[in-house]
Write a protein that holds these residues in place. Sequence first.
Motif, PDB file in Angstrom:
ATOM      1  N   ALA A   1       0.830  -1.210   0.000  1.00  0.00           N
ATOM      2  CA  ALA A   1       0.000   0.000   0.000  1.00  0.00           C
ATOM      3  C   ALA A   1       0.863   1.258   0.000  1.00  0.00           C
ATOM      4  CB  ALA A   1      -0.927  -0.010   1.210  1.00  0.00           C
ATOM      5  N   LEU A   2       1.945   1.217   0.759  1.00  0.00           N
ATOM      6  CA  LEU A   2       2.828   2.374   0.837  1.00  0.00           C
ATOM      7  C   LEU A   2       3.495   2.642  -0.513  1.00  0.00           C
ATOM      8  CD1 LEU A   2       4.001   4.536   2.714  1.00  0.00           C
ATOM      9  CD2 LEU A   2       5.831   2.924   3.320  1.00  0.00           C
ATOM     10  N   PHE A   3       3.956   1.591  -1.162  1.00  0.00           N
ATOM     11  CA  PHE A   3       4.609   1.764  -2.465  1.00  0.00           C
ATOM     12  C   PHE A   3       3.614   2.246  -3.522  1.00  0.00           C
ATOM     13  CE2 PHE A   3       6.498   0.082  -6.472  1.00  0.00           C
ATOM     14  CZ  PHE A   3       7.658   0.858  -6.461  1.00  0.00           C
ATOM     15  N   CYS A   4       2.405   1.683  -3.516  1.00  0.00           N
ATOM     16  CA  CYS A   4       1.391   2.109  -4.484  1.00  0.00           C
ATOM     17  C   CYS A   4       0.994   3.567  -4.257  1.00  0.00           C
ATOM     18  CB  CYS A   4       0.151   1.215  -4.380  1.00  0.00           C
ATOM     19  SG  CYS A   4       0.365  -0.451  -5.044  1.00  0.00           S
ATOM     20  N   THR A   5       0.921   3.969  -3.002  1.00  0.00           N
ATOM     21  CA  THR A   5       0.588   5.363  -2.689  1.00  0.00           C
ATOM     22  C   THR A   5       1.661   6.296  -3.228  1.00  0.00           C
ATOM     23  OG1 THR A   5      -0.588   4.669  -0.685  1.00  0.00           O
ATOM     24  CG2 THR A   5       0.075   6.986  -0.812  1.00  0.00           C
ATOM     25  N   PHE A   6       2.926   5.878  -3.127  1.00  0.00           N
ATOM     26  CA  PHE A   6       4.029   6.663  -3.705  1.00  0.00           C
ATOM     27  C   PHE A   6       3.888   6.759  -5.222  1.00  0.00           C
ATOM     28  CE2 PHE A   6       8.190   6.667  -5.780  1.00  0.00           C
ATOM     29  CZ  PHE A   6       8.701   7.861  -5.304  1.00  0.00           C
ATOM     30  N   LEU A   7       3.560   5.644  -5.856  1.00  0.00           N
ATOM     31  CA  LEU A   7       3.421   5.645  -7.316  1.00  0.00           C
ATOM     32  C   LEU A   7       2.317   6.586  -7.775  1.00  0.00           C
ATOM     33  CD1 LEU A   7       3.795   1.844  -8.222  1.00  0.00           C
ATOM     34  CD2 LEU A   7       5.514   3.653  -8.408  1.00  0.00           C
ATOM     35  N   ARG A   8       1.297   6.763  -6.954  1.00  0.00           N
ATOM     36  CA  ARG A   8       0.210   7.675  -7.318  1.00  0.00           C
ATOM     37  C   ARG A   8       0.582   9.133  -7.099  1.00  0.00           C
ATOM     38  NH1 ARG A   8      -3.163   3.926  -5.188  1.00  0.00           N
ATOM     39  NH2 ARG A   8      -3.024   4.957  -3.155  1.00  0.00           N
ATOM     40  N   GLY A   9       1.708   9.377  -6.434  1.00  0.00           N
ATOM     41  CA  GLY A   9       2.152  10.742  -6.202  1.00  0.00           C
ATOM     42  C   GLY A   9       1.407  11.456  -5.100  1.00  0.00           C
ATOM     43  N   GLU A  10       0.793  10.704  -4.184  1.00  0.00           N
ATOM     44  CA  GLU A  10       0.039  11.294  -3.073  1.00  0.00           C
ATOM     45  C   GLU A  10       1.005  11.552  -1.914  1.00  0.00           C
ATOM     46  OE1 GLU A  10      -3.206   8.706  -2.202  1.00  0.00           O
ATOM     47  OE2 GLU A  10      -4.182   9.040  -4.131  1.00  0.00           O
ATOM     48  N   THR A  11       1.700  12.673  -1.951  1.00  0.00           N
ATOM     49  CA  THR A  11       2.781  12.955  -1.013  1.00  0.00           C
ATOM     50  C   THR A  11       2.309  12.994   0.436  1.00  0.00           C
ATOM     51  OG1 THR A  11       3.914  14.240  -2.723  1.00  0.00           O
ATOM     52  CG2 THR A  11       4.643  14.549  -0.452  1.00  0.00           C
ATOM     53  N   GLU A  12       1.221  13.685   0.695  1.00  0.00           N
ATOM     54  CA  GLU A  12       0.743  13.811   2.080  1.00  0.00           C
ATOM     55  C   GLU A  12       0.285  12.472   2.629  1.00  0.00           C
ATOM     56  OE1 GLU A  12      -2.596  16.320   4.667  1.00  0.00           O
ATOM     57  OE2 GLU A  12      -2.172  16.861   2.585  1.00  0.00           O
ATOM     58  N   ARG A  13      -0.484  11.743   1.832  1.00  0.00           N
ATOM     59  CA  ARG A  13      -0.941  10.423   2.279  1.00  0.00           C
ATOM     60  C   ARG A  13       0.230   9.467   2.442  1.00  0.00           C
ATOM     61  NH1 ARG A  13      -5.121   8.978   4.788  1.00  0.00           N
ATOM     62  NH2 ARG A  13      -6.731   9.349   3.220  1.00  0.00           N
ATOM     63  N   PHE A  14       1.206   9.555   1.560  1.00  0.00           N
ATOM     64  CA  PHE A  14       2.393   8.704   1.650  1.00  0.00           C
ATOM     65  C   PHE A  14       3.098   8.922   2.984  1.00  0.00           C
ATOM     66  CE2 PHE A  14       7.038   8.323   1.105  1.00  0.00           C
ATOM     67  CZ  PHE A  14       7.131   6.984   0.773  1.00  0.00           C
ATOM     68  N   GLY A  15       3.318  10.178   3.356  1.00  0.00           N
ATOM     69  CA  GLY A  15       3.982  10.461   4.619  1.00  0.00           C
ATOM     70  C   GLY A  15       3.178   9.985   5.811  1.00  0.00           C
ATOM     71  N   GLN A  16       1.878  10.176   5.750  1.00  0.00           N
ATOM     72  CA  GLN A  16       0.995   9.754   6.838  1.00  0.00           C
ATOM     73  C   GLN A  16       1.045   8.237   7.019  1.00  0.00           C
ATOM     74  OE1 GLN A  16      -3.189  10.311   5.980  1.00  0.00           O
ATOM     75  NE2 GLN A  16      -3.638  10.898   8.092  1.00  0.00           N
ATOM     76  N   LEU A  17       0.976   7.518   5.917  1.00  0.00           N
ATOM     77  CA  LEU A  17       0.999   6.054   5.975  1.00  0.00           C
ATOM     78  C   LEU A  17       2.367   5.538   6.390  1.00  0.00           C
ATOM     79  CD1 LEU A  17      -0.484   3.411   5.475  1.00  0.00           C
ATOM     80  CD2 LEU A  17       0.032   3.636   3.026  1.00  0.00           C
ATOM     81  N   ALA A  18       3.424   6.158   5.887  1.00  0.00           N
ATOM     82  CA  ALA A  18       4.781   5.739   6.248  1.00  0.00           C
ATOM     83  C   ALA A  18       5.025   5.900   7.738  1.00  0.00           C
ATOM     84  CB  ALA A  18       5.806   6.549   5.455  1.00  0.00           C
ATOM     85  N   ARG A  19       4.591   7.026   8.303  1.00  0.00           N
ATOM     86  CA  ARG A  19       4.785   7.260   9.739  1.00  0.00           C
ATOM     87  C   ARG A  19       3.995   6.263  10.574  1.00  0.00           C
ATOM     88  NH1 ARG A  19       4.832  12.534   7.680  1.00  0.00           N
ATOM     89  NH2 ARG A  19       2.576  12.781   8.010  1.00  0.00           N
ATOM     90  N   CYS A  20       2.792   5.920  10.128  1.00  0.00           N
ATOM     91  CA  CYS A  20       1.975   4.947  10.856  1.00  0.00           C
ATOM     92  C   CYS A  20       2.642   3.574  10.869  1.00  0.00           C
ATOM     93  CB  CYS A  20       0.580   4.858  10.226  1.00  0.00           C
ATOM     94  SG  CYS A  20      -0.478   3.578  10.932  1.00  0.00           S
ATOM     95  N   LEU A  21       3.053   3.098   9.716  1.00  0.00           N
ATOM     96  CA  LEU A  21       3.700   1.783   9.634  1.00  0.00           C
ATOM     97  C   LEU A  21       4.992   1.763  10.449  1.00  0.00           C
ATOM     98  CD1 LEU A  21       3.246   0.994   5.823  1.00  0.00           C
ATOM     99  CD2 LEU A  21       1.910   0.084   7.739  1.00  0.00           C
ATOM    100  N   HIS A  22       5.791   2.813  10.326  1.00  0.00           N
ATOM    101  CA  HIS A  22       7.052   2.882  11.061  1.00  0.00           C
ATOM    102  C   HIS A  22       6.822   2.921  12.566  1.00  0.00           C
ATOM    103  CE1 HIS A  22      11.267   3.828  11.734  1.00  0.00           C
ATOM    104  NE2 HIS A  22      10.907   4.856  12.484  1.00  0.00           N
ATOM    105  N   ARG A  23       5.830   3.700  12.995  1.00  0.00           N
ATOM    106  CA  ARG A  23       5.543   3.836  14.421  1.00  0.00           C
ATOM    107  C   ARG A  23       5.160   2.505  15.065  1.00  0.00           C
ATOM    108  NH1 ARG A  23       2.001   7.408  13.863  1.00  0.00           N
ATOM    109  NH2 ARG A  23       0.048   6.294  14.182  1.00  0.00           N
ATOM    110  N   HIS A  24       4.487   1.655  14.294  1.00  0.00           N
ATOM    111  CA  HIS A  24       4.035   0.378  14.847  1.00  0.00           C
ATOM    112  C   HIS A  24       4.936  -0.795  14.472  1.00  0.00           C
ATOM    113  CE1 HIS A  24       0.445   2.193  16.453  1.00  0.00           C
ATOM    114  NE2 HIS A  24       0.131   2.691  15.278  1.00  0.00           N
ATOM    115  N   GLY A  25       6.102  -0.501  13.931  1.00  0.00           N
ATOM    116  CA  GLY A  25       7.095  -1.537  13.689  1.00  0.00           C
ATOM    117  C   GLY A  25       6.873  -2.383  12.464  1.00  0.00           C
ATOM    118  N   LEU A  26       6.147  -1.864  11.478  1.00  0.00           N
ATOM    119  CA  LEU A  26       5.917  -2.612  10.253  1.00  0.00           C
ATOM    120  C   LEU A  26       6.933  -2.229   9.183  1.00  0.00           C
ATOM    121  CD1 LEU A  26       2.801  -2.401  11.558  1.00  0.00           C
ATOM    122  CD2 LEU A  26       2.336  -3.623   9.448  1.00  0.00           C
ATOM    123  N   ALA A  27       7.040  -3.062   8.173  1.00  0.00           N
ATOM    124  CA  ALA A  27       8.000  -2.852   7.089  1.00  0.00           C
ATOM    125  C   ALA A  27       7.642  -1.624   6.268  1.00  0.00           C
ATOM    126  CB  ALA A  27       8.043  -4.083   6.191  1.00  0.00           C
TER     127      ALA A  27
END
Length: 355
Positions: free
Chosen positions: A272-298
């Motif tokens: 999901a994170l990679f696909c969000t990047f491919l769509r160019g959704e910068t704000e959503r990408f950062g939001q999703l990346a921080r969530c996954l990172h915060r909870h210890g996901l890849a």
Amino acid sequence: MPLLARTVNTPLLIEVRRGAVADLGPLLVDKRISAGGDVAVVVGPGQGEKIVELCMPSLGSADVFTVAGGTIDAANQLGDRLRTRSYDAVVGVGGGKTIDTAKYAATRYGIPMVTVATSLANDGIASPTASLDHEGGKGSYGVHIPIAVIVDLDFVENGPDRQTQAGIGDAVSNLNSCADWELAHEVRGEPIDGLAVTLARTGAEALINHPGKITDDGFLTTLAEALILGGIASSVCGSTRPVSGGDHEISHAIDHLFPGTASHGEQVGLGALFCTFLRGETERFGQLARCLHRHGLATTPADLRLTDDQFVEAVRHAPSTRPDRYTILEHLDLSADDLRTRLGDYVDALRDHLG
């Protein structure tokens, strides 16, 4: 003027709290699912004895069946055993494999199904599908949506963190799945169901913005509700479209090419994170990346012990896993060389957002 509406099948009961397993009998009575405890309780081999010890005092007429493996054979064998008596409901207690086995067997014989989840690894706790292994691999089968969904937070908290982390990845990936569906609607005119999108996205939004940790009851409740809403969203529209996009295609490809890499939830979260990047959704990408990172996901292929070339191969293979589904992957149709370039840009973007 007539009022036009539609009927939506949802569980009669949704209960997320501690101590739910011990209160199973009264909960079934309260919703008139079973007045006398004439139910088939299906448990897995792991915590089966403890679960039976807790719930049987309030289910005096119940039969207990132990299943293992999450296979189509196990589900058929359970179905054959359910024929020996008339049951008010089949109560699947445990994790995803146990619940999917019970869902399939209950549907096969037209018996209402009650989910009692002791882990939150995926949205199967409330979905109209069962994922079961067979001789040719893994299949997804249509089943009746559970008549009741009960989540016991005592068991969730005491279970492996990786299961809860997987559930987070599965739930937040709905944001990408809905975006992929909207893309298919815009580009190809694919019909879209606004109610299904609303349900799937609302649960994911609540989770991605929640400040809590996986040890907090409030966060676990939000996770449970997000997974349940995802399952109901699939039931509303009659397909997995609101909860399965390019993220799931990538995960299926990883399973096919590099089996045993990681859990489904971990893989779809990264997808999901990679696909969000491919769509160019910068704000959503950062939001999703921080969530996954915060909870210890890849957040990178390396986190799943995949090389860049392996991940590129999986993304290239992904569309073939669901030929009927149009996502950002089919839309861009990137070559392997283009994907390697995008992956490098993706890693750079991660550094900017995560520091």
